[in-house]
Design a protein around this motif. Structure first.
Motif, PDB file in Angstrom:
ATOM      1  N   VAL A   1       4.293   3.655  -4.915  1.00  0.00           N
ATOM      2  CA  VAL A   1       3.813   2.876  -3.770  1.00  0.00           C
ATOM      3  C   VAL A   1       2.565   3.538  -3.178  1.00  0.00           C
ATOM      4  CG1 VAL A   1       4.386   2.109  -1.439  1.00  0.00           C
ATOM      5  CG2 VAL A   1       6.080   1.944  -3.251  1.00  0.00           C
ATOM      6  N   LEU A   2       2.626   4.842  -3.000  1.00  0.00           N
ATOM      7  CA  LEU A   2       1.486   5.542  -2.396  1.00  0.00           C
ATOM      8  C   LEU A   2       0.272   5.511  -3.333  1.00  0.00           C
ATOM      9  CD1 LEU A   2       3.236   8.618  -0.781  1.00  0.00           C
ATOM     10  CD2 LEU A   2       2.355   6.578   0.326  1.00  0.00           C
ATOM     11  N   TRP A   3       0.535   5.548  -4.613  1.00  0.00           N
ATOM     12  CA  TRP A   3      -0.551   5.517  -5.593  1.00  0.00           C
ATOM     13  C   TRP A   3      -1.370   4.241  -5.447  1.00  0.00           C
ATOM     14  CZ3 TRP A   3      -1.050   2.492 -10.263  1.00  0.00           C
ATOM     15  CH2 TRP A   3      -2.041   2.951 -11.130  1.00  0.00           C
ATOM     16  N   ALA A   4      -0.693   3.161  -5.071  1.00  0.00           N
ATOM     17  CA  ALA A   4      -1.391   1.881  -4.925  1.00  0.00           C
ATOM     18  C   ALA A   4      -1.791   1.615  -3.487  1.00  0.00           C
ATOM     19  CB  ALA A   4      -0.514   0.760  -5.456  1.00  0.00           C
ATOM     20  N   ALA A   5      -2.042   2.683  -2.711  1.00  0.00           N
ATOM     21  CA  ALA A   5      -2.383   2.501  -1.294  1.00  0.00           C
ATOM     22  C   ALA A   5      -3.788   1.915  -1.118  1.00  0.00           C
ATOM     23  CB  ALA A   5      -2.267   3.841  -0.562  1.00  0.00           C
ATOM     24  N   GLY A   6      -4.479   1.660  -2.221  1.00  0.00           N
ATOM     25  CA  GLY A   6      -5.815   1.087  -2.128  1.00  0.00           C
ATOM     26  C   GLY A   6      -5.845  -0.267  -1.434  1.00  0.00           C
ATOM     27  N   ASN A   7      -4.767  -1.018  -1.583  1.00  0.00           N
ATOM     28  CA  ASN A   7      -4.693  -2.317  -0.896  1.00  0.00           C
ATOM     29  C   ASN A   7      -4.746  -2.128   0.609  1.00  0.00           C
ATOM     30  OD1 ASN A   7      -4.619  -4.439  -2.669  1.00  0.00           O
ATOM     31  ND2 ASN A   7      -2.445  -4.139  -3.156  1.00  0.00           N
ATOM     32  N   VAL A   8      -3.934  -1.201   1.079  1.00  0.00           N
ATOM     33  CA  VAL A   8      -3.889  -0.914   2.515  1.00  0.00           C
ATOM     34  C   VAL A   8      -5.251  -0.367   2.955  1.00  0.00           C
ATOM     35  CG1 VAL A   8      -2.710   0.445   4.284  1.00  0.00           C
ATOM     36  CG2 VAL A   8      -1.427  -0.418   2.334  1.00  0.00           C
TER      37      VAL A   8
END
Lengths: 336, 449
Positions: A195-202
């Motif tokens: 989840v944190l790895w894909a924090a680019g959305n946020v």
């Protein structure tokens, strides 16, 4: 077309007020001109109708169907299914597996949502600064968010495999014995990392919010003697609060509905239902197992309806408890 | 409702019209009866197969269309789609299935066609040519292996047989297991522990894998090998506390606890033994003859690989069933049954069946095709000899119609990992499994009626 001798479409009455002509005075086939308001209404509904029809067909109809199913023992093909009223709901509330799964989903939301918001905001603040190659950094940091979830899941699975994964290779370099990352109790941490790895959305949404903060407010704060942290806390965060609220609400909804990384990180099987570590057996995994492994369409539909109501309640509570700390540039109560 | 043709479209009127539209659209969708992509196109010589990509290649389909003059369309196998198609009254004409676990499930729900009349009239698939493995697709309402035929096996393995790599035995200084006589399960596990090699917490070589195809069939087989039965006579209850089932469960949990092979607490990212065995990282694998299809393509591996009989429990029976038996069945409401049967005959008795028999990926399900099994090289003849001897010990072990193998797996994996990690005893596990699985069996029994 107007017949000869008939009054005009709009005439003045005895009082001088503009009135519409009596319908009886109009010959058959004659249509009154369409008002601007009517045309606007018509245009609105015409353009909105694909969405509205789609919403009714693809959302409301399935929801009502699922509600009906939740009152039955339907399993797809067995001949003797029946209507059982609220029995599925009664069973659901008495089922410890359901509560455990819900608890894990709640805990996951409580940890993953704040962490991803903080991580995304931190990254956004970093790349909002005038850096050299800023566009490149933005692209690189956003890149994980555009990787298809299936690819990401499989990559994480390879990375964290106990016997051949790079994660344990790194641990071995430091003399630490390999860990079973994909089994209990570590599987939950791997999930959190995905989840944190894909924090680019946020990050992207936070970045858009940051760029909307008026520069003059920062300058005014600086003139008043505020440091960077104080400016961030007292100016940036309040102005960003609607964005943070949005991320919180959507994050909570997404995290309690998490299923794809769970399926991908687990042991795959021929039939699709996986041997998933207990710590990752969250609510949607329970729904998945009830639907597709046990064929309990009724019970699984009840689980989904309860989740729907829970999400509504939690969302309402989030709005309720954040109403005093969210700062809107535009009045959210404005109707028009 | 009174409406004015020329009035503004009010919200109420719009919603009413939309609701009518939705109803009409719903009716239209229902009328279409879920026409999935490539679905049946009305009457005529078109047959819809619901299969996995590996079941039948596009080239084979082209061959069939040329040879049989029947148009074949395929739908990807998906249980949800299958249920939707069955309930809408527009099922595929042939569906892939796993005989060992699917036969009682579909037969008991009366959605599968009895194929005996077709077999009786067939000149391609004759009853006396059918290998006993095809009995997996028979169910008489109480017992699997008896009664009408509902499908046929495309090829098979006796999945409790295991392959071993002699290089690992040489390295560990352990004598090879015999390829003609079975070892005991205890001996197998002892060897697996001695063959396992670990370094820094990582398993370099798995001593052995003994998962079977499904937990359900694996545990049924182990219980049968211990001399008992996992299910009661009418297949409606399960009991892990009988001495035989307890012995089987205890052995499987020991296998998991010792971590000599993949399990729910030590998942294999490859999902099957093939790549790990081929990479020289697995000393034994209970995959049956089927794995030979992969081993045969690797000459070095083939030379060090041996196929051994299914182990036994001391004092137990020698059983060596097929835990899969993948094939096709015909839904009762299939529209083009005669054309579907012609495709069935072609697939199971003609060119595709011969090609499969020669490929070494399974034992042909027609006895007449056995001479086509690979026997060109020494290692192939050695494997074939071990396999032919094992065929004498084949038997069908009944599976319950009241739960799917996937359902069993889901429930098993909710409870069993705690025992695999040593957090609960095998006896506690047996009690919990009885409770959760029997609850589901009760539901299934009620729905089947």
């Amino acid at each position: 077309m107007r017949a000869e001798g008939t009054p005009s479409a709009a005439t003045r009455g005895a009082t001088g007020v503009r009135v519409a002509p009596a319908a009886a005075a109009r010959p058959a086939g004659d249509r009154p001109p369409t008002s601007m308001s009517t045309r606007r209404h018509r245009a609105f509904y015409m353009f909105a109708s694909p969405w509205i029809i789609g919403f009714l067909l693809l959302t409301i109809v399935p929801m009502v169907y699922a509600l009906w199913l939740s009152l039955t023992t339907y399993d797809g093909i067995s001949p003797h299914w029946r209507f059982i009223g609220l029995a599925n709901y009664r069973e659901l509330f008495a089922d410890p597996v359901t509560w455990d799964a819900l608890g894990r989903a709640g805990l996951f939301a409580l940890t993953s949502v704040p962490l991803s918001i903080v991580a995304g905001l931190g990254l956004a603040v970093l790349i909002n600064r005038p850096l050299r190659a800023r566009a490149l950094f933005r692209t690189l940091l956003y890149l994980p968010a555009v990787v298809p979830p299936v690819g990401a899941g499989l990559a994480f699975k390879s990375l964290f495999d106990q016997n051949s994964g790079a994660a344990n290779g790194v641990l071995n370099i430091f003399g630490i014995d390999a860990l079973g990352w994909l089994a209990d109790p570590y599987a939950r941490y791997v999930l959190l990392m995905t989840v944190l790895w894909a924090a680019g959305n946020v990050m992207i949404i936070s970045l858009a919010g940051l760029q909307d903060v008026p520069r003059e407010l920062h300058e005014a704060a600086r003139i008043d003697g505020a440091g960077a942290w104080r400016t961030f806390r007292s100016v940036t965060v309040p102005l960003l609060s609607p964005v943070l609220l949005f991320q919180t609400v959507t994050g909570v909804i997404a995290s309690v509905q998490t299923i794809m990384p769970l399926l991908l990180a687990a042991e795959p099987t021929t039939g699709g239902v996986t041997a998933i570590p207990q710590s990752n057996y969250m609510y949607m995994m329970h729904v998945f197992a009830e639907y597709f492994a046990l064929g309990r369409y009724g019970y699984a539909s009840a689980l989904l309806w309860v989740l729907f109501v829970l999400i509504l309640v939690v969302t309402g509570l989030i709005f309720r408890f954040t109403s005093g700390v969210v700062f809107y540039n535009v009045d959210p109560e404005a109707k028009k | 409702m009174h409406t004015r043709a020329d009035g503004p479209l009010s919200r109420r009127r719009f919603l009413a019209l939309s609701a009518a539209g939705v109803t009409a659209a719903g009716a239209a969708l229902n009328g279409c009866a879920l026409p999935v992509a490539g679905g049946v196109g009305g009457s005529g010589e078109t047959v819809t197969l619901m299969v996995k990509a590996e079941d039948i290649s596009p080239e084979l389909i082209r061959q069939a269309q040329r040879g049989l003059g029947i148009r074949i369309v395929t739908v990807r196998y998906d249980i949800t789609k299958l249920i939707a198609m069955l309930t809408s009254g527009n099922p595929p004409d042939l569906v892939r299935g796993v005989g060992a676990v699917d036969t009682p499930y579909y037969a008991a729900r009366d959605v599968a066609e009895e194929l005996d009349p077709y077999f009786a009239a067939s000149t391609v698939l004759k009853a006396d040519d059918l290998d006993p493995v095809n009995d997996l697709w028979r169910y008489d309402g109480r017992t699997q292996g008896k009664g009408p035929r509902y499908g046929m096996v495309k090829d098979f393995s006796q999945d409790s047989m295991y392959w071993y790599n002699t290089a690992h035995f040489d390295e560990a200084g352990i004598a090879y297991p015999p390829t003609s006589e079975p070892v005991t399960y205890e001996e197998w596990l002892d060897r697996a522990e001695r063959l396992t090699r670990r370094r820094n917490g990582q398993t370099i070589v798995f001593g052995g894998s003994y998962n079977g195809l499904y937990e359900a069939t694996n545990l049924s087989t182990l219980t049968a090998a211990a001399g008992g039965s996992l299910f009661d006579d009418d297949l409606a209850r399960i009991d892990f506390t009988t001495p035989e089932a307890r012995k089987a469960l205890g052995w499987y949990i020991d296998y998991c606890r010792t971590r000599v092979g993949p399990s729910a607490i030590q998942p294999d990212p490859n999902a099957w033994d093939g790549p790990t065995y081929q990479a020289g990282r697995m000393a034994m694998s209970n995959s049956g003859y089927w794995l030979g299809g992969m081993i045969n393509t690797d000459e070095k591996l083939a030379k060090v690989s041996r196929l051994a009989p299914a182990p036994v429990f001391a004092g137990g029976a020698r059983v060596s069933p097929c835990q899969g038996g993948t094939g096709f069945w015909m839904p009762r409401k299939a529209r083009n049954k005669d054309a579907a049967w012609r495709v069935f005959e072609w697939f199971f008795g003609e060119a595709p069946a011969k090609a499969r028999a020669g490929g070494g990926w399974g034992i042909p399900s027609l006895k007449s095709l056995r001479p086509l099994m690979p026997a060109e090289h020494d290692h192939q003849r050695r494997v074939l000899a071990a396999q032919e001897a094992e065929l004498e010990h084949f038997s069908v072990i009944s599976f319950t119609p009241y739960i799917t193998a996937e359902g069993f797996k889901a429930l098993f994996n909710q409870v069993a990992p705690a025992a695999m990690k040593g957090e609960i005893s095998v006896d506690t596990l047996a009690g919990r499994l009885n409770s959760t699985i029997n609850e589901q069996l009760d539901r299934g029994k009620e729905q089947v009626g």
